[in-house]
Write an enzyme that holds these catalytic residues in place. Structure first.
Site, mmCIF file in Angstrom:
data_model
loop_
_atom_site.group_PDB
_atom_site.id
_atom_site.type_symbol
_atom_site.label_atom_id
_atom_site.label_comp_id
_atom_site.label_asym_id
_atom_site.label_seq_id
_atom_site.Cartn_x
_atom_site.Cartn_y
_atom_site.Cartn_z
ATOM 1 N N ARG A 342 40.367 36.456 29.579
ATOM 2 C CA ARG A 342 39.026 37.025 29.789
ATOM 3 C C ARG A 342 39.122 38.411 30.426
ATOM 4 O O ARG A 342 40.226 38.943 30.601
ATOM 5 C CB ARG A 342 38.174 36.067 30.620
ATOM 6 C CG ARG A 342 38.605 35.945 32.066
ATOM 7 C CD ARG A 342 37.669 35.005 32.818
ATOM 8 N NE ARG A 342 38.130 34.835 34.179
ATOM 9 C CZ ARG A 342 38.095 33.692 34.840
ATOM 10 N NH1 ARG A 342 37.654 32.580 34.256
ATOM 11 N NH2 ARG A 342 38.506 33.629 36.080
ATOM 12 N N GLU A 344 39.541 39.712 33.071
ATOM 13 C CA GLU A 344 40.173 39.789 34.391
ATOM 14 C C GLU A 344 41.637 40.182 34.191
ATOM 15 O O GLU A 344 41.992 41.317 34.215
ATOM 16 C CB GLU A 344 40.077 38.448 35.126
ATOM 17 C CG GLU A 344 38.675 38.020 35.405
ATOM 18 C CD GLU A 344 38.506 37.350 36.754
ATOM 19 O OE1 GLU A 344 39.167 37.729 37.727
ATOM 20 O OE2 GLU A 344 37.670 36.425 36.821
ATOM 21 N N ASP A 351 46.077 33.514 43.954
ATOM 22 C CA ASP A 351 46.689 32.695 42.906
ATOM 23 C C ASP A 351 48.212 32.790 42.982
ATOM 24 O O ASP A 351 48.924 31.783 42.867
ATOM 25 C CB ASP A 351 46.203 33.145 41.515
ATOM 26 C CG ASP A 351 44.690 33.177 41.399
ATOM 27 O OD1 ASP A 351 44.031 33.660 42.338
ATOM 28 O OD2 ASP A 351 44.158 32.732 40.365
ATOM 29 N N GLU A 604 41.656 26.295 34.774
ATOM 30 C CA GLU A 604 41.094 26.810 36.028
ATOM 31 C C GLU A 604 40.300 25.719 36.749
ATOM 32 O O GLU A 604 40.347 25.607 37.970
ATOM 33 C CB GLU A 604 40.173 27.997 35.702
ATOM 34 C CG GLU A 604 39.536 28.652 36.907
ATOM 35 C CD GLU A 604 38.766 29.917 36.521
ATOM 36 O OE1 GLU A 604 38.410 30.065 35.341
ATOM 37 O OE2 GLU A 604 38.536 30.753 37.411
HETATM 38 C C1 BGC Z 1 39.917 34.542 39.500
HETATM 39 C C2 BGC Z 1 40.633 33.660 40.475
HETATM 40 C C3 BGC Z 1 40.657 34.420 41.758
HETATM 41 C C4 BGC Z 1 39.221 34.454 42.196
HETATM 42 C C5 BGC Z 1 38.955 34.956 43.557
HETATM 43 C C6 BGC Z 1 38.502 34.622 39.969
HETATM 44 O O1 BGC Z 1 37.667 35.310 39.151
HETATM 45 O O2 BGC Z 1 40.049 34.136 38.200
HETATM 46 O O3 BGC Z 1 41.699 32.977 40.058
HETATM 47 O O4 BGC Z 1 41.531 34.021 42.721
HETATM 48 O O5 BGC Z 1 38.410 35.107 41.265
HETATM 49 O O6 BGC Z 1 38.271 34.010 44.157
#
Ligand code: BGC
Length: 721
Positions: A342, A344, A351, A604
């Protein structure tokens, strides 16, 4: 590094979306003994000499904190040189100029997108007669529009194979820092596996879809016979909806499309300057009938050496192990990313922190993490604050507990797994600065109170409509404050530094924590209190956790913060069977639920796809998010029983203390360590349990409540039922 004597070059006109190709013709007059090319670009580059790729390193120069560090690659190109040579380098936006993060608009993002495309290179030729010559990027180079009409991280790539670059123009010099140039630090990014298409099918809604049977990160290679001008267009998806129809809403604004305009005849193509996360592609345009043999998915990632393997008597658990490995492969593309699909694909610090132990067991990640940690230190703010993502594409976003703590946790883990303290030498200042930052922003000394945090992200005890579990944010933040401070103390002592002030700080945090948080309200709060040594009575707290888990219906309620440690806490305090019950749970929420739903990577959300086939949401629903795969470190350490003695990092000495469970029959773990290969197997039989251990180092064996010390070798043990 002699590349610094070269000049940055760029195009003389704006090319819009079209990726430029740079060219240099040269004809050495003497016999060549060796030729070495040093090269890097502002953007992702693809370089060829006389029509041949110069290396199997793809998506070079990789992703670093470009304002401070840009890796230079060095290639031996001797074999590619002829009498007359044509060196060409195509440069796409890559991470350097893509509109990342997709969902955010900020000044910093606009600044990055407006940056120029640039190339710098130096080709050093050693002649047989002992003389040398260097060909540098300078005003003698030329550029033209390449056949890549568009390329970007989220939206994909367009290539018109009919185009032959023409209308060559002189390049322009580019004013850009050369101080940022550093030699390649990370692992090279390579194509590591080819996955043949499993089937081509029509969905009920009439889409033609190709299924590769495995979610991968990389790109699809197409092979076809076509006429000039025929169009191939496909997008990417991870899952199908409950009716078997096309679904990629969870890519959010990332178009993730590959478009190819054919030339005449048989041709093979794949996108070159970007990547996708996918299991399926949908053919929006394809000349003729599509067959599986037309499509191959190519997995692309940092080429780390595999070091850890797990196998058991439970097929679903084995699929989970495979999903964890694929999750790492899909997200360790130079930077540890949250997800590969996506809008990101960012180096979320939390993570990485959650998963690093597992990652370091499954693959040799020492070089990989050292490079990323250098970026973390480079992007660390004046105040010591560590951003949410590294490279820090959101410099205005506040740091959060458990995310910024990656600064302390990750170097410590790299040291623990590999035993080389250079990572601590490199990162100590960064670790210390993070802890100092907390001290400087907290409203209450010795605790971290009142700040932005992600909390127990995605905790299942989240109030309706919230992503944050209900564990108290101040509790989590203060617990991690204690933990990171403890790591600064340990690292500092190893390095011979005076850390007495941090030792005192740690004692004060523990005291303040105990006073402020005498009770633990959630599973995650219990887990942190025990795991970070904060609970006054660890056994009592772990027992209370076990009761809570049972009262919750033998179900996890934890999120990103509690999940990586919960099984450790349970099995360390006599609740291994409960830990196994959580591990083996096939219903939501549980690690095997996605497996039962056909997952090939880690989701996720435990219920990314709900029992009725509907989706959790379209907003935050990645099907390749490695974080919960962190459970593999429990399987190695506790289930299979292999861990290193606390004061013997790098597995210089082992502790063997397995936790067998008859529900899966047998479990085998193999780990290549810096001191040799450890292999451990247990098999539950009717009358007892058989253990086979092969250890390369001195080992303390803990079985049947007894401890024995053994020398390196192969052993079999037995415990009666
Ligand atoms: C990501 C997560 C990340 C989080 C922060 C999300 O959008 O995909 O894995 O750690 O934002 O809270």
């Amino acid at each position: 590094m002699n590349i610094k004597t070269s000049a940055w070059i760029t195009v003389s006109q704006n090319t819009g979306d079209i990726c430029p190709v740079f060219k240099k013709l040269f004809a050495p007059e003497k016999e060549i003994e060796k030729a070495e090319l040093q090269i890097t670009a502002l953007g992702i580059y693809h370089a060829e000499i006389n029509g041949q790729r110069i290396s199997d390193f793809v998506l070079a120069p990789g992703w670093t904190s470009y304002d401070h560090r840009l890796q230079v690659q060095t290639y031996d190109v001797t074999a590619l040189l002829q009498k007359e040579n044509d060196l060409r380098v195509t440069v796409g936006r890559g991470w350097f100029r893509s509109p990342m993060p997709g969902w955010l608009n900020s000044e910093d993002k606009q600044r990055r997108m407006a940056q120029p495309c640039g190339l710098i290179a130096s080709l050093h030729i050693y002649y047989a007669d002992g003389t040398e010559e260097t060909i540098l990027t300078d005003e003698t180079w030329q550029w033209a529009k390449s056949r890549i009409l568009f390329s970007e991280i989220y939206d994909g790539e367009t290539c018109d194979a009919r185009i032959v670059p023409a209308d060559w123009q002189p390049v322009k010099p580019l004013k850009w820092s050369k101080d940022i140039l550093i030699p390649q630090e990370g692992e090279e990014i390579r194509e590591t596996e080819r996955v043949a298409a499993k089937r081509v099918f029509k969905t009920p809604q009439g889409d033609t879809v190709v299924d590769f049977g495995q979610e991968v990160t990389g790109y699809v290679e197409i092979t076809l016979n076509a006429y000039a001008g025929d169009e191939v267009l496909f997008d990417h998806a991870e899952v199908q909806d409950k009716d078997g129809n096309w679904y990629n809403e969870n890519y959010r604004s990332a178009k993730a499309q590959a478009r190819y305009i054919c030339r005449d005849g048989k041709q093979i193509w794949h996108p070159e300057l970007t990547f996708f996360g996918f299991r399926y592609i949908r053919l929006l345009s394809w000349p003729g009938e599509a067959k599986p043999e037309n499509f191959t998915a190519i997995a692309v990632h940092s080429d780390m050496k595999r070091t850890g393997w797990l196998k058991s008597g439970n097929a679903e658990l084995n699929q989970l192990f495979s999903n964890i490995v694929w999750g790492q492969r899909g997200n360790f593309l130079d930077v540890p990313t949250d997800c590969p699909q996506r809008d990101e694909r960012l180096g979320w610090t939390g993570d990485a922190q959650v998963f690093i132990k597992t990652a370091s067991y499954l693959f040799d990640t020492e070089k990989y993490f050292k490079k990323w940690l250098h970026d973390l230190a480079a992007d660390q703010r004046e105040s010591g604050e560590v951003g949410q993502v590294i490279p820090d594409l959101m410099p205005e976003a506040p740091g959060s507990a458990a995310w910024g703590d990656a600064a302390a946790i990750c170097p410590w883990q790299v040291y623990q797994t590999y035993g080389d303290r250079t990572v601590l030498e490199d990162q100590f200042e960064s670790m210390r600065k993070w802890v100092d930052f907390i001290g400087s922003v907290t409203q209450t000394p010795n605790l971290w109170i009142e700040h932005f945090h992600f909390g127990d992200w995605l905790g299942l005890d989240a109030p309706d409509g919230s992503y944050k579990g209900s564990s108290r944010e101040d509790f989590i933040a203060s617990a991690f404050y204690a933990h990171s401070t403890a790591l600064v103390v340990k690292a500092g002592k190893l390095l011979g530094k005076d850390v007495s002030a941090y030792e005192k700080l740690h004692q004060n945090i523990v005291a303040a924590f105990r006073k402020t948080f005498p009770e633990y309200k959630t599973q995650t709060e219990h887990v942190l209190a025990v795991h970070f040594g904060l609970a006054e009575d660890a056994q009592k707290t772990a027992d209370a956790l076990a009761e809570m888990v049972k009262a919750d219906g033998v179900q996890l309620r934890t999120g990103f913060v509690g999940t990586p440690y919960i099984l450790h806490v349970l099995s360390n305090y006599g609740h291994a069977d409960l830990a196994w019950s959580l591990m083996l749970r096939r219903e939501y929420p549980g690690w095997l639920y996605p497996v039962a739903k056909g997952a090939t990577t880690i989701w996720e959300h435990w219920d990314g796809i709900k029992p009725n086939g509907s989706f959790w949401s379209k907003d935050m629903n990645s099907f390749n998010h490695y974080a919960y795969g962190a459970v593999a470190d429990w399987v190695f350490e506790q289930a299979a029983g292999i861990r290193h003695a606390e004061d013997k990092p790098g597995f210089e000495e082992l502790i063997y203390a397995p936790h067998p469970d008859a529900r899966l029959g047998w479990l085998q773990a193999k780990l290549d360590t810096r001191h040799g290969t450890v292999s451990a197997l247990w098999v539950c039989q009717e009358d007892g349990i058989r253990y086979e251990l092969e250890t390369p180092v001195r080992t303390k064996v803990c079985l049947n409540g007894k401890e024995t010390r053994i020398d390196p070798g192969k052993y079999t043990f037995w415990t009666e039922k």
